[in-house]
Design an enzyme around this catalytic site. Sequence first.
Site, PDB file in Angstrom:
ATOM      1  N   SER A 125     -15.019 -72.286  86.463  1.00  0.00           N
ATOM      2  CA  SER A 125     -16.228 -72.455  85.716  1.00  0.00           C
ATOM      3  C   SER A 125     -16.868 -73.540  86.023  1.00  0.00           C
ATOM      4  CB  SER A 125     -15.700 -71.905  84.504  1.00  0.00           C
ATOM      5  OG  SER A 125     -15.604 -70.326  84.623  1.00  0.00           O
ATOM      6  N   HIS A 146     -16.549 -67.332  91.517  1.00  0.00           N
ATOM      7  CA  HIS A 146     -16.697 -67.142  90.486  1.00  0.00           C
ATOM      8  C   HIS A 146     -17.106 -65.940  89.808  1.00  0.00           C
ATOM      9  CE1 HIS A 146     -18.853 -69.104  86.828  1.00  0.00           C
ATOM     10  NE2 HIS A 146     -17.690 -68.788  86.199  1.00  0.00           N
ATOM     11  N   GLU A 158     -20.432 -65.456  91.914  1.00  0.00           N
ATOM     12  CA  GLU A 158     -21.198 -66.927  92.620  1.00  0.00           C
ATOM     13  C   GLU A 158     -20.545 -67.397  93.171  1.00  0.00           C
ATOM     14  OE1 GLU A 158     -23.943 -68.502  88.883  1.00  0.00           O
ATOM     15  OE2 GLU A 158     -21.820 -68.479  88.963  1.00  0.00           O
ATOM     16  N   ASN A 197     -24.637 -70.091  84.570  1.00  0.00           N
ATOM     17  CA  ASN A 197     -24.271 -71.063  82.876  1.00  0.00           C
ATOM     18  C   ASN A 197     -25.410 -71.831  83.289  1.00  0.00           C
ATOM     19  OD1 ASN A 197     -22.578 -70.041  81.815  1.00  0.00           O
ATOM     20  ND2 ASN A 197     -21.286 -70.454  83.735  1.00  0.00           N
TER      21      ASN A 197
HETATM   22  N1  NAD Z   1     -12.316 -66.977  80.607  1.00  0.00           N
HETATM   23  C1  NAD Z   1     -13.551 -66.697  80.780  1.00  0.00           C
HETATM   24  O1  NAD Z   1     -14.838 -66.417  80.138  1.00  0.00           O
HETATM   25  C2  NAD Z   1     -13.984 -67.669  82.368  1.00  0.00           C
HETATM   26  C3  NAD Z   1     -14.425 -67.077  82.984  1.00  0.00           C
HETATM   27  C4  NAD Z   1     -14.888 -67.357  84.488  1.00  0.00           C
HETATM   28  C5  NAD Z   1     -14.026 -68.455  84.769  1.00  0.00           C
HETATM   29  N2  NAD Z   1     -13.477 -68.821  84.152  1.00  0.00           N
HETATM   30  C6  NAD Z   1     -12.104 -69.430  84.859  1.00  0.00           C
HETATM   31  O2  NAD Z   1     -10.844 -68.848  84.967  1.00  0.00           O
HETATM   32  C7  NAD Z   1     -10.114 -69.689  84.881  1.00  0.00           C
HETATM   33  C8  NAD Z   1      -8.449 -69.019  84.559  1.00  0.00           C
HETATM   34  O3  NAD Z   1      -9.424 -68.699  83.016  1.00  0.00           O
HETATM   35  P1  NAD Z   1      -8.651 -67.473  81.388  1.00  0.00           P
HETATM   36  O4  NAD Z   1      -9.541 -67.446  80.450  1.00  0.00           O
HETATM   37  O5  NAD Z   1      -8.102 -66.559  82.472  1.00  0.00           O
HETATM   38  O6  NAD Z   1      -7.004 -68.288  81.271  1.00  0.00           O
HETATM   39  P2  NAD Z   1      -6.343 -67.894  80.420  1.00  0.00           P
HETATM   40  O7  NAD Z   1      -5.789 -68.891  79.559  1.00  0.00           O
HETATM   41  O8  NAD Z   1      -6.492 -66.919  79.999  1.00  0.00           O
HETATM   42  O9  NAD Z   1      -5.286 -67.898  82.040  1.00  0.00           O
HETATM   43  C9  NAD Z   1      -4.967 -69.145  82.807  1.00  0.00           C
HETATM   44  C10 NAD Z   1      -3.323 -68.420  82.737  1.00  0.00           C
HETATM   45  O10 NAD Z   1      -2.824 -69.230  84.480  1.00  0.00           O
HETATM   46  C11 NAD Z   1      -1.520 -69.600  84.200  1.00  0.00           C
HETATM   47  N3  NAD Z   1      -0.343 -70.667  84.825  1.00  0.00           N
HETATM   48  C12 NAD Z   1      -1.504 -71.947  83.975  1.00  0.00           C
HETATM   49  N4  NAD Z   1      -0.523 -72.753  85.297  1.00  0.00           N
HETATM   50  C13 NAD Z   1       0.343 -71.805  86.308  1.00  0.00           C
HETATM   51  C14 NAD Z   1       0.014 -72.868  87.550  1.00  0.00           C
HETATM   52  N5  NAD Z   1       0.229 -73.680  87.626  1.00  0.00           N
HETATM   53  N6  NAD Z   1       0.642 -71.037  88.491  1.00  0.00           N
HETATM   54  C15 NAD Z   1       0.169 -69.986  88.105  1.00  0.00           C
HETATM   55  N7  NAD Z   1      -0.633 -69.989  86.907  1.00  0.00           N
HETATM   56  C16 NAD Z   1      -0.759 -70.763  85.741  1.00  0.00           C
HETATM   57  C17 NAD Z   1      -0.841 -69.283  82.590  1.00  0.00           C
HETATM   58  O11 NAD Z   1       0.086 -68.850  82.571  1.00  0.00           O
HETATM   59  C18 NAD Z   1      -1.775 -68.448  82.188  1.00  0.00           C
HETATM   60  O12 NAD Z   1      -1.372 -66.483  82.189  1.00  0.00           O
HETATM   61  C19 NAD Z   1     -10.352 -70.618  84.339  1.00  0.00           C
HETATM   62  O13 NAD Z   1     -10.210 -71.625  85.336  1.00  0.00           O
HETATM   63  C20 NAD Z   1     -11.307 -71.145  83.831  1.00  0.00           C
HETATM   64  O14 NAD Z   1     -12.094 -71.337  83.850  1.00  0.00           O
HETATM   65  C21 NAD Z   1     -13.062 -68.026  82.979  1.00  0.00           C
END
Ligand code: NAD
Length: 295
Positions: A125, A146, A158, A197
């Site tokens: 994000s 995204h 996006e 955003n």
């Molecule tokens: N949550 C949201 O609302 C949202 C929306 C859009 C984008 N994002 C983006 O998506 C990404 C993930 O967010 P999320 O909310 O799913 O996070 P999350 O914390 O739910 O999940 C992250 C996952 O990554 C894993 N992980 C950590 N290091 C790793 C590695 N080296 N290799 C493989 N897996 C690894 C963790 O074990 C975990 O399962 C972020 O970059 C975030 O900015 C999040």
Amino acid sequence: MTDTTSADTTVLVCGAGAMGRQIAMLAALGGYETRLYDVAPEQLDIALDDLRTIMARRVAKQRNTAEEAEAAFARLAVCDDLAEAAADADAVIEAVVERLDVKRELFAKLGELVPEEAVLATNSSSIVSSKLADVVPNPERLCNLHFFNPPLVLTLVELVRGPHTSSSTIERFSAIADRMGRTTVLLEKEIFGFVVNRVLRAIFDEAIALHEAGIASIEDIDTAVTAGLNHPIGPFALLDLTGIDVNYHIKALEAEELGDPAAGPSRTLTELYEAGRLGRKSGQGFYDYRAEGER
Ligand SMILES: NC(=O)c1ccc[n+]([C@@H]2O[C@H](COP(=O)([O-])OP(=O)(O)OC[C@H]3O[C@@H](n4cnc5c(N)ncnc54)[C@H](O)[C@@H]3O)[C@@H](O)[C@H]2O)c1
């Protein structure tokens, strides 16, 4: 790079958290052979259980047929070995924790493990793909893609072109998003916050500024936005829902990224954050949620 748009058959999603698991499900529903990789093997079991529950609900609500769901699960493989998961990937979508060091390390490994023709995207994000480009051989195949939370429900993606990104990469991810049933908007340049955003933050900033200037109450500003603009939820109710802390940190990051302290958290946001009034999750934010079912 040759045009392989229509030839992409295998998608690797890295990170099986809230976003990654549903992005993988979308890829599988779109007909891709899908690998879901996570560094924490237990996350893969949790992700599969969660997806089974979500898809059962979607089938019950007739959003997907039972046959579509089963066919998608048959195309979805979880894997805790990155080399194995990456070996035949045509496209990678990274959705691991929001930490630049972790993402850079992962993309450096992916650069060595995926086929030379594979395209790579980050779902971050706030981290634009330029910040990863120097660790990836052939960065023309790298961009941002995204998704919105929850990816199975919110249809927008996006797609962001970095200065290094080739048109072929944009076309291939556009085709992949299409097959996932997503609506794509293309950003021709990288910018902090992308489009959605930035627009949302402009609304938040203006709502808070109006309130701080004593123009109207938070209730009336929310009413103005819901009844006057037909938004389903007002800005203060949405700030409480997404979390005062989350929004505080995004504003702090924005000020840092733009090199503009004025873009940082407002006085009101800072006061709420420091008082631990984090919104719905803590029982109080702009509104008080402590009386059960009431605001
Ligand atoms: N949550 C949201 O609302 C949202 C929306 C859009 C984008 N994002 C983006 O998506 C990404 C993930 O967010 P999320 O909310 O799913 O996070 P999350 O914390 O739910 O999940 C992250 C996952 O990554 C894993 N992980 C950590 N290091 C790793 C590695 N080296 N290799 C493989 N897996 C690894 C963790 O074990 C975990 O399962 C972020 O970059 C975030 O900015 C999040």
